[in-house]
Design an enzyme around this catalytic site. Structure first.
Site, mmCIF file in Angstrom:
data_model
loop_
_atom_site.group_PDB
_atom_site.id
_atom_site.type_symbol
_atom_site.label_atom_id
_atom_site.label_comp_id
_atom_site.label_asym_id
_atom_site.label_seq_id
_atom_site.Cartn_x
_atom_site.Cartn_y
_atom_site.Cartn_z
ATOM 1 N N THR A 152 46.138 43.218 32.280
ATOM 2 C CA THR A 152 47.456 42.683 31.934
ATOM 3 C C THR A 152 48.044 43.393 30.724
ATOM 4 O OG1 THR A 152 48.541 40.731 31.019
ATOM 5 C CG2 THR A 152 46.191 40.858 30.702
ATOM 6 N N TYR A 199 43.484 34.984 26.378
ATOM 7 C CA TYR A 199 43.673 35.527 27.728
ATOM 8 C C TYR A 199 43.661 37.052 27.674
ATOM 9 C CZ TYR A 199 46.289 37.110 31.814
ATOM 10 O OH TYR A 199 46.696 37.791 32.930
HETATM 11 N N1 NAD Z 1 50.974 36.637 37.834
HETATM 12 C C1 NAD Z 1 51.234 37.527 36.869
HETATM 13 O O1 NAD Z 1 52.394 37.743 36.488
HETATM 14 C C2 NAD Z 1 50.094 38.329 36.256
HETATM 15 C C3 NAD Z 1 50.383 39.216 35.208
HETATM 16 C C4 NAD Z 1 49.342 39.966 34.657
HETATM 17 C C5 NAD Z 1 48.056 39.839 35.151
HETATM 18 N N2 NAD Z 1 47.794 38.949 36.156
HETATM 19 C C6 NAD Z 1 46.418 38.826 36.642
HETATM 20 O O2 NAD Z 1 46.407 38.883 38.053
HETATM 21 C C7 NAD Z 1 45.345 38.093 38.577
HETATM 22 C C8 NAD Z 1 45.882 37.158 39.625
HETATM 23 O O3 NAD Z 1 46.896 36.336 39.058
HETATM 24 P P1 NAD Z 1 47.654 35.234 39.931
HETATM 25 O O4 NAD Z 1 48.996 35.043 39.323
HETATM 26 O O5 NAD Z 1 47.523 35.579 41.342
HETATM 27 O O6 NAD Z 1 46.777 33.949 39.582
HETATM 28 P P2 NAD Z 1 46.317 32.758 40.534
HETATM 29 O O7 NAD Z 1 45.908 31.644 39.622
HETATM 30 O O8 NAD Z 1 47.347 32.465 41.560
HETATM 31 O O9 NAD Z 1 45.052 33.354 41.271
HETATM 32 C C9 NAD Z 1 43.791 33.448 40.651
HETATM 33 C C10 NAD Z 1 42.752 33.061 41.700
HETATM 34 O O10 NAD Z 1 41.459 33.204 41.122
HETATM 35 C C11 NAD Z 1 40.672 32.080 41.475
HETATM 36 N N3 NAD Z 1 39.654 31.913 40.432
HETATM 37 C C12 NAD Z 1 39.843 31.741 39.101
HETATM 38 N N4 NAD Z 1 38.657 31.633 38.473
HETATM 39 C C13 NAD Z 1 37.690 31.769 39.437
HETATM 40 C C14 NAD Z 1 36.279 31.742 39.414
HETATM 41 N N5 NAD Z 1 35.583 31.542 38.278
HETATM 42 N N6 NAD Z 1 35.614 31.941 40.572
HETATM 43 C C15 NAD Z 1 36.285 32.137 41.736
HETATM 44 N N7 NAD Z 1 37.640 32.130 41.815
HETATM 45 C C16 NAD Z 1 38.330 31.942 40.673
HETATM 46 C C17 NAD Z 1 41.653 30.932 41.555
HETATM 47 O O11 NAD Z 1 41.203 29.838 42.340
HETATM 48 C C18 NAD Z 1 42.886 31.612 42.164
HETATM 49 O O12 NAD Z 1 42.879 31.563 43.569
HETATM 50 C C19 NAD Z 1 44.713 37.403 37.379
HETATM 51 O O13 NAD Z 1 43.554 38.116 37.022
HETATM 52 C C20 NAD Z 1 45.762 37.510 36.308
HETATM 53 O O14 NAD Z 1 45.183 37.539 35.027
HETATM 54 C C21 NAD Z 1 48.777 38.187 36.714
#
Ligand code: NAD
Length: 327
Positions: free
Chosen positions: A117, A141
């Site tokens: 990120t 984070y």
């Molecule tokens: N959405 C954004 O704008 C954004 C920006 C920068 C980085 N990210 C990164 O992208 C990735 C996905 O983000 P997202 O928005 O899809 O989030 P999200 O919460 O929709 O998806 C994350 C998924 O990971 C699963 N998860 C979390 N901890 C877990 C564990 N210990 N074991 C198994 N499953 C687990 C959750 O159940 C969920 O389905 C993340 O790593 C996040 O940090 C997202």
């Protein structure tokens, strides 16, 4: 067909990644605890429920599918929560990723694509962030993601785990075909919050801080369409398959939008008024996060096609009106 282990495949970005992986001829195997994800979002390959903290379960899934690569999306990712509960972030994200990385190495799976990120960069005044900008995160984070990046480098040096790190800016939009979309509960991302306010699912959108050092006083962010973002992941996978070296790439467009500008665009695209109120700053928020994304364009050949603000809001609005997960 080759299997790819997709952790977090039941979440927002991971579910879109599964769709493009399936379209590119891979079998995406979702590994997800459903802590923030949705069973209904797993549509393009097998589902294996499990937690990153459960090493035995990870070993079982690696043995069952023998994936050629891992795409690691699973994480907790709410900045506000990371400020008040940092221990959950260090535990779930860092210890969980350590289990996963160790399991991958032990299973002989040596290609790894990681969701990092722009929050790893922290605050840098008036600087367009490129991949060489010092990573000085403002919250647990961002710090947890930076630690995982360090972990990947150490595991490459010791065990040959090759990796592509993607540092996302703000991800927005939804699958234009409406099969998957953004459905966070609670929702913390700006565009779905705005859409909730527009159609009365919440009272009003709160702008967190109007006294930042920006032209209109609100924070500036760089938005990238989720379909463009996951396309880059397939390019990252091919990069590793073709033997190229481990590399970090920003994924953003290089264009910043203030909160007020996003609100204005949402009003135009939906042709509805946007109820809003002004509130205080939120701890942990940087003033401006805008990508210098030249590396992904020039080296990966990434060509974002839908990351203009109107398309992102239009795709999110279509999903918002027609799509939702029940479980
Ligand atoms: N959405 C954004 O704008 C954004 C920006 C920068 C980085 N990210 C990164 O992208 C990735 C996905 O983000 P997202 O928005 O899809 O989030 P999200 O919460 O929709 O998806 C994350 C998924 O990971 C699963 N998860 C979390 N901890 C877990 C564990 N210990 N074991 C198994 N499953 C687990 C959750 O159940 C969920 O389905 C993340 O790593 C996040 O940090 C997202």
């Amino acid at each position: 067909m080759a299997h790819v282990l997709v952790t977090g495949g039941a979440g927002y970005i991971g579910s879109h990644a599964c769709k493009v992986l399936a379209g590119a001829g891979y079998v995406p195997v979702t590994y997800d605890s459903l802590v923030t994800g949705w069973r209904d979002a797993v549509k393009f390959g097998p589902f294996e429920q499990g937690d990153l903290m459960d090493r035995a379960r990870l070993d079982e899934v690696f043995a069952a599918y023998r994936p050629v690569a891992v795409m690691h999306f699973a994480a907790l990712s709410q900045v506000g929560e990371a400020m008040t509960e940092p221990g959950r972030y260090w535990s779930n994200n860092v210890t969980g990723s350590l289990n996963l990385i160790q399991a991958a190495v032990d299973a002989g799976c040596s290609d790894f694509v990681f969701s990092s990120t722009c929050a790893t960069y922290g605050e840098h005044d008036n600087v367009v962030l490129d991949e060489n900008t010092p990573q000085l995160p403002l919250n647990a984070y961002g710090a947890s993601k930076r630690a995982i990046e360090d972990m990947l480098r150490d595991f490459e040096a010791a065990h040959g785990l090759r990796h592509v790190i993607f540092r996302y800016f703000n991800v927005a939009g939804a699958d234009p075909e409406g099969e998957v979309g953004e459905f966070h509960r609670p929702e913390t991302h700006l565009i779905p919050l705005i859409l909730d306010a527009i159609d009365g699912k919440r009272d009003a959108l709160t702008i967190h801080g109007t006294d930042y050092d920006t032209p209109d006083g609100t924070c500036i962010r760089d938005y990238v369409h989720v379909m463009d973002l996951v396309d880059a992941h397939v390019l990252g996978l091919k990069w590793l398959e073709s033997g190229k070296p481990s590399r970090a790439f920003n994924l953003g467009t290089g264009t910043g939008f203030s909160v007020r500008e996003v609100l204005d665009h949402a009003g135009v695209v939906t042709n509805r008024p946007v109820p809003m109120r002004e509130g205080p700053r939120r701890a942990g928020d940087a003033t401006k996060l805008v990508s210098g994304s030249v590396r992904a364009l020039t080296e990966l050949g990434w060509r974002p096609a839908r990351s203009d603000m109107a398309s992102m809001i239009a795709d999110a609005w279509r999903w918002h009106q027609n799509g939702a997960y029940q479980s």
